[in-house]
Design a protein around this motif. Structure first.
Motif, short mmCIF file in Angstrom:
data_model
loop_
_atom_site.label_atom_id
_atom_site.label_comp_id
_atom_site.label_asym_id
_atom_site.label_seq_id
_atom_site.Cartn_x
_atom_site.Cartn_y
_atom_site.Cartn_z
N ALA A 169 1.64 5.21 2.21
CA ALA A 169 1.53 6.00 3.44
C ALA A 169 2.22 7.33 3.19
O ALA A 169 3.02 7.47 2.27
CB ALA A 169 2.17 5.27 4.61
N GLY B 13 -5.72 -1.73 10.24
CA GLY B 13 -5.89 -0.32 10.61
C GLY B 13 -5.95 -0.13 12.12
O GLY B 13 -5.36 0.80 12.66
N TRP C 23 -1.12 9.54 7.21
CA TRP C 23 -2.16 8.73 6.59
C TRP C 23 -1.56 7.46 6.02
O TRP C 23 -0.38 7.43 5.67
CB TRP C 23 -2.92 9.52 5.51
CG TRP C 23 -2.03 10.07 4.44
CD1 TRP C 23 -1.42 11.30 4.43
CD2 TRP C 23 -1.61 9.41 3.25
NE1 TRP C 23 -0.65 11.44 3.30
CE2 TRP C 23 -0.76 10.29 2.55
CE3 TRP C 23 -1.87 8.17 2.70
CZ2 TRP C 23 -0.18 9.95 1.35
CZ3 TRP C 23 -1.28 7.85 1.50
CH2 TRP C 23 -0.45 8.74 0.83
N GLU C 24 -2.36 6.41 6.00
CA GLU C 24 -1.93 5.13 5.44
C GLU C 24 -3.10 4.45 4.77
O GLU C 24 -4.23 4.56 5.22
CB GLU C 24 -1.42 4.19 6.54
CG GLU C 24 -0.11 4.60 7.12
CD GLU C 24 0.48 3.53 8.01
OE1 GLU C 24 0.94 2.50 7.47
OE2 GLU C 24 0.48 3.73 9.23
N SER C 25 -2.80 3.76 3.73
CA SER C 25 -3.75 2.87 3.07
C SER C 25 -2.98 1.59 2.76
O SER C 25 -2.33 1.49 1.72
CB SER C 25 -4.32 3.50 1.80
OG SER C 25 -5.21 2.60 1.18
N VAL C 26 -3.01 0.67 3.71
CA VAL C 26 -2.20 -0.54 3.58
C VAL C 26 -3.05 -1.78 3.83
O VAL C 26 -4.12 -1.71 4.45
CB VAL C 26 -0.99 -0.53 4.54
CG1 VAL C 26 -0.05 0.60 4.21
CG2 VAL C 26 -1.44 -0.44 5.99
N HIS C 27 -2.56 -2.90 3.36
CA HIS C 27 -3.20 -4.18 3.60
C HIS C 27 -2.10 -5.25 3.65
O HIS C 27 -0.97 -5.01 3.26
CB HIS C 27 -4.24 -4.51 2.52
CG HIS C 27 -3.68 -4.58 1.15
ND1 HIS C 27 -3.46 -3.46 0.39
CD2 HIS C 27 -3.26 -5.63 0.41
CE1 HIS C 27 -2.95 -3.82 -0.79
NE2 HIS C 27 -2.81 -5.13 -0.79
N ARG D 216 -7.46 -5.05 5.56
CA ARG D 216 -7.30 -3.62 5.82
C ARG D 216 -7.92 -3.19 7.17
O ARG D 216 -7.26 -2.48 7.94
CB ARG D 216 -7.87 -2.81 4.66
CG ARG D 216 -7.51 -1.34 4.73
CD ARG D 216 -7.90 -0.61 3.46
NE ARG D 216 -6.87 -0.85 2.45
CZ ARG D 216 -7.11 -1.31 1.23
NH1 ARG D 216 -8.33 -1.57 0.84
NH2 ARG D 216 -6.13 -1.50 0.37
N GLY E 86 0.82 -1.20 0.00
CA GLY E 86 0.00 0.00 0.00
C GLY E 86 0.85 1.25 0.00
O GLY E 86 2.01 1.23 -0.42
#
Length: 70
Positions: free
Chosen positions: A13, A49, A30-34, A45, A11
């Motif tokens: 960040a 989170g 901010w993060e958008s990870v999986h 996710r 993802g």
């Protein structure tokens, strides 16, 4: 922006720093990870989170203690 391409996390960040006064600022992370692997990102996710928020709070508390000691 940081792109996460490791064997565990995938993802992106990043963070933004916004000045709010002569000696202060606000940092927005901010993060958008999986999780990498066979499970769909939509499944991994949400629990990831929660874990990342807990880790961030612990890290910020430790940083606050260091800053207060100086």
């Amino acid at each position: 922006m940081i792109r996460k391409t490791g064997p565990i996390l995938l993802g992106v960040a990043g963070f933004e720093v916004t000045p709010t006064g002569s000696d202060r600022c606000v940092v927005t992370w901010w993060e958008s990870v999986h999780l990498a692997g066979p499970l769909p990102a939509a499944w991994t996710r949400p629990p990831l989170g929660v874990l990342l928020r807990v880790m961030m709070r612990v890290g910020l508390r430790r940083l606050a203690r260091v800053i207060e000691d100086d």
